[in-house]
Structure formats: C-alpha cells, structure tokens
Enzyme design. Structure first.
Site: not given
Length: 400
Positions: A123, A157-158, A272, A367-369, A371
């Site tokens: 996409f 960024w694909i 731990r 898909e949208g940051s 902000n």
C-alpha cells in the site's frame, strides 16, 4: 452485552497460535540471516486462512469478519511481530481496498492471490515529507498516455515493496487541482510486470531484515488504464477509507505487542529474586504491572469494538482513530514497564524487550501518528471537523 469472544473466534485464535509456533517463529530465523523475503511463510499464513477473514468465500475468504481480523492481528503480533505487517499488505489496506473499491473483475483478478499469500501486496501512499499531509505534499504524478498511465516520483516507508506482485499506489493525475486532494487517483500496480519500478530497503535497526519497508522509485512506470482503482480524482477518498481498515489491524497489533511486553515483565518479576523474594512482591513493581494490565485490557476492548462496528456495517472512523491512539499509549506504557522491570536485562538478546519496543515505535507512526490521531479526535470532539466527513465504504456489510 457479552464481552466474551465467540467460541469460533477463540478457536481461530488458537489456530493462529499454532501457525506462529509451528511455522513462523522457527522459520523466520534463516530468512533474517540471509536478508531474504520470507515467501514460504507468507504462503503458510495464507494457506491457514489468516488473511481471508473479511472476504467472501468465492474469492477464497472465510467471511469471518473484522472482529476476527482484530483477533488474528493481535495474536500474530504477540508471538511473531515481524509478520504483523502481513495483516495489512495481504489482508486489509491492499487487498481489501481493491475488493472495496474495485470492479468485480479487479476483485476476482487480484484478491484471491493476495489473501492466499501467493502474491505479495503493498500500500503506497506516503512520500518523503508527506506522511501527515498526503494530499498537499504528494509529488508523484500519473500522466495518461493512451491505454496506460505513466507514473513518476517516489514513495517512502512502503512495506513489502521490494517483493510486491500487486499493490495499491496513489499519484496525482491533476497536480494543479484545488483543493489538492481532488487531484489524487488510486492505481493497482504490478511492479514485476512493468518497467520503471525499483525499491530500496530502508535500514531500520531492530526490525525485520526479511519483511521490510522501502523507498520506491517510479520512472515512467507503466500502469494499464484498466488497473485504475475507482475514478480519476477519487484516490484521496479511497486512501482515507483504507486507513480506517489499517487502523483496525494496527490497533490489534499494538495490543498484541503490549500483551507480549506485559507477559515478559510479569514472568521476570516472578523469577527475579532480591533479598530472598521475587521482585513481584515489591509495591512499585506491582503498581507498574497494574497500570500496564489495565491499559492492555482497555486497548483490547477498543480494538474489538472497531472490528464489531465494521461487522455491523457502521461508520467506524471515530472508533478506529480512538482505538489506534489508545493502543499506542497502552503499548508504550507496557514497553516502558518491561524495560523498568527487567533493568539491564532489557538490553540483552536473551529477552525480547528491545525487539518488542522497536515494533511498538514503528507502529506508533503507522496509519497516522499519535499527533495526527490527536488532531482528528480533538477536532471531531470539539465540533471543528466531523471525523466521518470522508464517506466510508464496507462491502463486507453486504455479506451479513
């Protein structure tokens, strides 16, 4: 109101766990070492039906629905986060966009191979400098030349673009359109069949070196006219709709990563020993685990609500944006808790904390940051801009 998953989705989740543990987790190691695309493992996922939930049976799907997509995406990312990408490229933002907006011929031609994992999808919307402004800052152009379009420009960024057989790509057919978004058109592209396409993997430390994101270069790249998706100028509407379905998978994937981080922190806290007792007995550890536990559960419910809303055929813009935003917060919190609980061991290869947090960081942008989601949610809540202003399409609703 019943918040329990239906029995068939519990069975589906168990099947996803089985695929991850038997095939994906042991199989990815060799491909990572050779830095080769894991074609056989994507096909294994397709064979198991992990990509077909929102598609009708005549196209090779199961018509299980979008809540099923959320469940699958979460479980994959909990166990094998490298393969979470595939839920977008092989199920939602690529093939579902073709199914949702394409002709019957386009759906029959492209969807079955993608959801079977026999063809690799992508996409391609983002460009350098245009992630939050895909319309105004888009520089890729498409020029009609007889029976084809010729595309020039680049994308960034694909994911899976170095291996793509079929993809959805956006370009401006009218670079001078005002407003700018009315000049964008969507195309179904076939990089292996036409010249003028190349992809260069981006170095992303901590993420997969097999299933990668790349910069794409288009030099008179040919797209036949019959591969246009929708009408000229309809591309922005198609892209915004596609991102809603992408936010379903991303919120599920972030929830899975958050659950994985929480599991690591809980297990370590019980093992731990300090001053003769496990650190799980210390109140500050309990406080941080409690915060993460509640956040993960809330993120899961919000992600499931997106799937349910889509299954009802309702507009999902608001719930999808809110779920993606909150899942980001929950995943960041759980990742931080894992770092704090494990201390120096969080930096070692013995534990998966660095890997989990690398994928969380990546998905906070996808898909949208954060902000971008804040703006969308805030403007909608304040009545400045209606979040549902871009008309949604959901062909799955017609199958119910």
């Amino acid at each position: 109101m019943n918040f329990d998953l239906p029995e068939e989705l519990v069975t589906l989740r168990d099947a996803v766990t089985d695929v991850c543990e038997k095939h994906l987790i042991p199989g990815i190691k060799d491909f990572e070492e050779r830095e080769e695309f894991a074609y056989p493992l994507i096909r294994e996922m397709g064979k198991a039906g992990l990509f077909g939930a929102p598609f009708p049976e005549e196209l090779g799907g199961s018509a299980a629905g979008f809540l099923a997509v959320s469940v699958i995406a979460e479980e994959i990312s909990r166990l094998a986060p490298e393969f979470g990408y595939a839920m977008n490229m092989q199920s939602m933002t690529c093939p579902y966009t073709i199914y949702n907006w394409g002709t019957e011929e386009q759906a029959r031609r492209f969807v079955p191979g993608l959801i079977a994992g026999e063809q690799i999808g992508m996409f391609a919307l983002s460009e350098e400098g245009s992630g939050s402004d895909p319309a105004g800052s888009m520089r890729t152009v498409a020029r009609r030349d007889g029976d084809v379009y010729r595309l020039n420009g680049s994308k960034m960024w694909i994911t899976f673009s170095h291996a793509t057989d079929v993809g959805v790509l956006f370009a401006k057919t009218d670079p001078h359109a005002d407003p700018a978004h009315t000049g964008i058109t969507a195309f179904i592209v076939q990089p292996k069949l036409f010249e003028g396409y190349s992809a260069q993997p981006i170095e992303l430390p901590g993420l997969s070196r097999s299933l990668r994101s790349c910069t794409v270069f288009l030099d008179d790249f040919v797209v036949p006219v019959e591969n246009r998706l929708g009408e000229e100028g309809e591309g922005f509407r198609i892209a915004m709709n596609a991102l809603e379905y992408g936010r379903l998978t991303v919120s599920g994937r972030l929830t899975g990563l958050a659950q994985s981080a929480l599991d690591v922190a809980r297990n370590y806290a019980n093992e731990r020993i300090i001053d003769g007792k496990p650190i799980a007995r210390f109140q500050l550890i309990q406080e941080r685990i409690a915060d993460a536990t509640v956040a993960v559960e809330a993120a899961r419910l919000m992600s499931h609500r997106v799937g349910w809303t889509m299954d009802q055929g309702r507009v999902s813009t608001r719930v999808a944006s809110r779920a993606k935003y909150f899942a980001t917060q929950a995943a960041r919190l759980a990742g931080d808790v894992a770092r704090e609980v494990l201390g120096g061991n969080a930096l070692t290869a013995e534990y998966p904390v660095k890997k989990i947090n690398a994928y969380i960081d990546m998905l906070t942008v996808g898909e949208g940051s954060e902000n971008v989601q804040r703006v969308l949610i805030g403007e909608d809540s304040l009545g400045i801009k209606d979040a549902t202003r871009h008309a949604m399409r959901n062909r799955f609703a017609g199958m119910l």
